[in-house]
Design an enzyme around this catalytic site. Sequence first.
Site, short mmCIF file in Angstrom:
data_model
loop_
_atom_site.label_atom_id
_atom_site.label_comp_id
_atom_site.label_asym_id
_atom_site.label_seq_id
_atom_site.Cartn_x
_atom_site.Cartn_y
_atom_site.Cartn_z
N GLU A 289 0.82 -1.22 0.00
CA GLU A 289 0.00 0.00 0.00
C GLU A 289 0.86 1.27 0.00
O GLU A 289 0.72 2.13 0.86
CB GLU A 289 -0.97 -0.03 1.19
CG GLU A 289 -1.95 -1.19 1.11
CD GLU A 289 -2.99 -1.23 2.20
OE1 GLU A 289 -2.71 -0.73 3.31
OE2 GLU A 289 -4.09 -1.75 1.95
N ASP A 368 -8.38 -9.25 3.95
CA ASP A 368 -8.12 -8.16 4.89
C ASP A 368 -9.21 -8.09 5.96
O ASP A 368 -10.05 -7.19 5.91
CB ASP A 368 -8.04 -6.83 4.11
CG ASP A 368 -7.50 -5.70 4.96
OD1 ASP A 368 -7.06 -5.96 6.09
OD2 ASP A 368 -7.51 -4.55 4.49
N GLU A 396 -12.52 -2.75 12.31
CA GLU A 396 -12.58 -1.99 11.05
C GLU A 396 -13.74 -2.43 10.15
O GLU A 396 -14.53 -1.61 9.70
CB GLU A 396 -11.25 -2.14 10.31
CG GLU A 396 -11.24 -1.45 8.96
CD GLU A 396 -9.91 -1.56 8.24
OE1 GLU A 396 -8.96 -2.14 8.78
OE2 GLU A 396 -9.83 -1.05 7.10
C1 GCU Z 1 -6.13 -2.34 5.89
C2 GCU Z 1 -6.50 -1.07 6.58
C3 GCU Z 1 -5.37 -0.07 6.53
C4 GCU Z 1 -4.10 -0.72 7.05
C5 GCU Z 1 -3.82 -1.98 6.28
C6 GCU Z 1 -2.65 -2.77 6.85
O1 GCU Z 1 -6.07 -2.16 4.51
O2 GCU Z 1 -7.64 -0.50 5.98
O3 GCU Z 1 -5.72 1.02 7.33
O4 GCU Z 1 -3.04 0.14 6.95
O5 GCU Z 1 -4.93 -2.82 6.35
O6 GCU Z 1 -2.92 -3.75 7.54
O7 GCU Z 1 -1.51 -2.43 6.63
#
Ligand code: GCU
Length: 683
Positions: A289, A368, A396
């Site tokens: 990400e 996730d 979440e």
């Molecule tokens: C999910 C979550 C993010 C987090 C990511 C992770 O996508 O929405 O906020 O950073 O997981 O676990 O790194």
Amino acid sequence: MYRCWLRYDKIKNKELMDSYIRLCSQIVTDMYTPIVNSAKAELTNGLFSMLGTKPNISKTPRGSSFIMLGILGKNEYIDREILESEKEKVCKDGYIIKTIDKEKERFIIIASKTEKGILYGAFAFLRFMQMQRDIDNFYLIDNPHNPLRIINHWDNMDGSIERGYAGKSIFFEKNKIVNNMDRITDYARLLASVGINGVVINNVNVHQTETRLITKEYLKDVAGLAEIFRNYGVTLYLSINYASPIELGDLDTADPLDERVKQWWKDKAEEIYEYIPDFGGFLVKADSEFRPGPFTYGRNHADGANMLAEALEPFGGIVIWRCFVYNCLQDWRDTKTDRAKAAYDNFKPLDGLFHDNVILQIKNGPMDFQVREPVSPLIGGLENTNHVVEFQITQEYTGQQIHLCYLVPMWKEVLDFDTRIGGKSVTVKEILSGSFYKNKYSGMAAVANIGNDANWTGHQLAQANFYGYGRLAWNPDLSSESITDEWVRMTFSNEKDVVDTISHMLLVSWSIYEKYTTPLGIGWMVNPGHHYGPNVDGYEYDKWGTYHRADIHGIGVDRTVKSGTGYTAQYSKEVMEIYEDINTCPEELLLFFHRVPYSYKLKSGTTLIQHIYNTHFEGVEQVEEDLIKKWQGLKGKIEEESFNHVLERLNMQLEHSKEWRDVINTYFYRKTGIKDQLNRKIY
Ligand code: GCU
């Protein structure tokens, strides 16, 4: 609400009170180390609060009844009473609690091979008293099943918490570490009381300010936090920015094979350990990400993790490297790429290449933290690499601490899952405990759900998820029912009606939440970004690789080898065969593994579309019947503040569950034109 399960309410039963007072008026120990001092303080506090009298603390027994704390093999009194065979059964950080009943003396031994074990024993003893158990004939040997029992905080230094639903960070405020340590001490107590032994204090997404946590500017204050946790047997870890050598202005590269980069991290490790001699190590989100990582330099995850591991190794530190690596810029038109396959595809080829102080941290499912996912095939799939599971306590995708969604039953399913590795029965919990592959490091991690709200978790009943995670990390064999029973008794009361009602509410809540949200394992029908509330196509035409592929004919992702993405091949042969065949695939995961027409008949005889309608109506009805009505029945039996607070959340849940029901049902009705057989209102 603030004290959570460490309430220590005054014992009301006279007989019980007398028996407790008889044995608990004195604490004897010749140890004065910080951890044992914490154990003494906890006992003193808890006993005073429950019994109304403060126990004396002395080096040697004065009188004929007392609680004796000590290390096995190092305390004459204890060694006289504890048999060799019993000592052998106590593992590192485990404990024995035993009532000794002699003619002239009656006392309780709380002993371990380590100081931490004494602290855990003290908390366990207090737990049993809170549950009003008999201590006249107490006998318990209890050991932690998982060596690593870690909590991850996604706290940022501006005080915000990524995916936090319970206020602001208790550690950080305005880009500084907070001054008031009282709350952090209370947090350390809560962690230790359930046996957590590691805490990562900052978010895995390490932004600019947080990158500086490993510099002189902050290390002194971080060391202050580490000391508080150390006193409760909890080791402190930090999330680091993989590009720190660049971000902190020292180098123009973070290439893990560059000698200057290696030296930079070695110097950094040395500096950190000067401040925190027992620093745990680094948690790393790399090449995930948009976070930096070794891919930039054409290196792989093993290169990246090993370089850091070499820097920490001389000091006994570890690198916890996350496996949440996938293509987050996918084209929704691309039906070949399957995000579910990503973690395994990225890490399985590197199995065996990591140093032995590297641990891979794997989310429990391949996507996730959805309300229902299969177990990640990487757990146990890695045969020669240390690994831990990552759970998400913070809700979440499971109602954000507005909805009641007790996650212990979900985690139990994961832990009890039989991977059938090598054609034999091998559960996830056996793999995580390290007993199957004989890993050097293993265990569990989870993303915290606490913040600075007065009740820590936003929804008071969400405290049960925090408690339950700790208890399962200690002993994954505990049943959901017994963990729930403990928590309710300690948090609310031992009154049967209260215990039965709240236990019921907790134990059915995950299933209720699942019913009115996404059907049969498909996931992701949430609003993008904040992830609260229904939005069926919210992620459907986006880049995140999270698609349900609903059209007028059917829904689901074919992940079979035969005709789909081939994800099922990542499991052991037997598990693969179960998922591969639509007739043996567990129905709750049907749409995760198979693409199915709406007319498909489930085992119950109901069609898929009718099942979607039914469960969504049922889920909302159950919020009313199994949650709100039950809770209302407790009026007057629990503190008013708690009562009103929970009722308010439950009413919000009801409103929001109706929104889920109507949006999901309407979506499928409009897509298919198929009517509800029971003619209920669909828009
Ligand atoms: C999910 C979550 C993010 C987090 C990511 C992770 O996508 O929405 O906020 O950073 O997981 O676990 O790194």
